[in-house]
Design a protein around this motif. Structure first.
Motif, short mmCIF file in Angstrom:
data_model
loop_
_atom_site.label_atom_id
_atom_site.label_comp_id
_atom_site.label_asym_id
_atom_site.label_seq_id
_atom_site.Cartn_x
_atom_site.Cartn_y
_atom_site.Cartn_z
N MET A 64 0.74 -1.10 -0.03
CA MET A 64 -0.01 -0.12 -0.10
C MET A 64 0.82 1.35 -0.04
N LYS A 65 0.65 2.31 -0.79
CA LYS A 65 0.98 3.25 -1.06
C LYS A 65 0.89 4.50 0.31
N PHE A 66 2.00 5.07 0.65
CA PHE A 66 1.68 5.72 2.18
C PHE A 66 1.02 6.64 1.73
N PRO A 67 -0.04 7.11 2.89
CA PRO A 67 -0.99 8.14 2.70
C PRO A 67 -0.48 9.45 2.75
N THR A 68 0.00 10.26 1.80
CA THR A 68 0.18 11.59 2.21
C THR A 68 -0.70 12.56 2.26
N LEU A 69 -0.85 13.34 3.35
CA LEU A 69 -2.06 14.23 3.39
C LEU A 69 -1.54 15.78 3.28
N TYR A 70 -2.34 16.46 2.66
CA TYR A 70 -2.00 17.72 2.86
C TYR A 70 -3.05 18.81 3.25
N THR A 71 -2.69 19.92 4.16
CA THR A 71 -3.67 20.95 4.36
C THR A 71 -3.00 22.31 3.70
N GLU A 72 -3.46 23.38 4.17
CA GLU A 72 -3.35 24.68 3.84
C GLU A 72 -1.69 25.17 4.22
N ARG A 73 -1.31 24.68 5.27
CA ARG A 73 0.02 25.17 5.42
C ARG A 73 1.24 23.86 5.68
N LEU A 74 0.64 22.55 5.71
CA LEU A 74 1.18 21.41 6.20
C LEU A 74 1.28 20.35 5.01
N THR A 75 2.26 19.66 5.13
CA THR A 75 2.21 18.26 4.33
C THR A 75 2.51 17.12 5.39
N LEU A 76 1.88 16.22 5.45
CA LEU A 76 1.88 15.04 6.30
C LEU A 76 2.48 13.99 5.59
N ARG A 77 3.59 13.58 5.85
CA ARG A 77 4.14 12.51 4.91
C ARG A 77 4.97 11.46 5.65
N GLU A 78 5.37 10.45 4.90
CA GLU A 78 6.44 9.46 5.56
C GLU A 78 7.58 9.87 6.06
N MET A 79 7.98 9.23 7.07
CA MET A 79 9.46 9.84 7.64
C MET A 79 10.24 9.28 6.76
N THR A 80 11.64 10.08 6.60
CA THR A 80 12.88 9.40 5.86
C THR A 80 14.05 9.63 6.64
N ASN A 81 15.02 8.98 6.15
CA ASN A 81 16.40 9.28 7.14
C ASN A 81 16.89 10.61 7.03
N ASP A 82 16.35 11.46 6.12
CA ASP A 82 16.68 12.97 6.13
C ASP A 82 16.03 13.65 7.19
N THR A 133 5.28 18.28 8.35
CA THR A 133 6.12 19.32 7.79
C THR A 133 5.52 20.40 7.31
N LEU A 134 6.33 21.53 7.31
CA LEU A 134 5.83 22.76 6.68
C LEU A 134 5.80 22.80 5.13
N LYS A 135 4.57 22.98 4.54
CA LYS A 135 4.49 22.66 3.24
C LYS A 135 5.46 23.71 2.36
N GLU A 136 5.79 24.79 2.77
CA GLU A 136 6.76 25.56 1.88
C GLU A 136 8.26 25.13 2.09
#
Length: 171
Positions: free
Chosen positions: A1-19, A70-73
């Protein structure tokens, strides 16, 4: 299953990475963030890296959904939010979240919580989401109340309380 990235006006809710290792270490070693949590502070980058690996393994196994907030910008990681501790039949989950002190009080967690609850109830088909918080964590209690979480009187603990939200059943 692909990770469910979500977006709001100011945010991106994404999968955690090593970065995200530096930011996860900053978050999970911060005494202010851990004030109301019963977990040890991370002491080094290796612990942060191991945490990211553990989280992503659990995501891959469908044990939980754990978003980097995370902050979208700028893609700056300012916190995390998750649905985890699923019931055996996956009709109930626990909600968890934490936010860096410099990002608190700006409505970010409120903004993130709405799509996470929608995802839990609509995509995961959960019937109930529980949130356990410290009795003195007024900001967290107020956030949960804004989203119509109700105090769960059956939860017995001396220092923590549980709030519950159930899926609205429409006929």
């Amino acid at each position: 299953m692909k990770f469910p990235t979500l977006y709001t006006e100011r945010l991106t809710l994404r999968e955690m990475t090593n970065d995200d290792c530096d930011s996860i270490f900053a978050l999970r070693s911060n005494e202010s963030v851990a004030t109301f949590q019963e977990r040890p502070l991370q002491e080094n980058m290796e612990e942060a890296q191991a945490f990211i690996e553990k989280i992503n393994a659990g995501v891959a196994n469908n044990d939980w959904v754990y978003w980097a907030l995370t902050l979208k910008e700028t893609d700056e990681l300012i916190g995390t939010i998750c649905l985890w501790n699923y019931s055996e039949n996956i009709t109930r989950a626990d909600l968890g979240y934490e936010l860096m002190p410099h990002s608190q009080g700006q409505g970010f967690m409120q903004e993130a919580l709405e799509p996470v609850l929608t995802y839990g109830f609509n995509q995961l088909s959960l019937n109930r989401i529980d949130a356990v918080t410290h009795k003195e964590n007024i900001a967290s209690i107020n956030l949960l109340k804004k989203f119509n979480f109700m105090l769960n009187p059956d939860f017995k603990d001396t220092s923590e309380i549980m709030y519950t939200q159930k899926r609205e059943v429409r006929s």
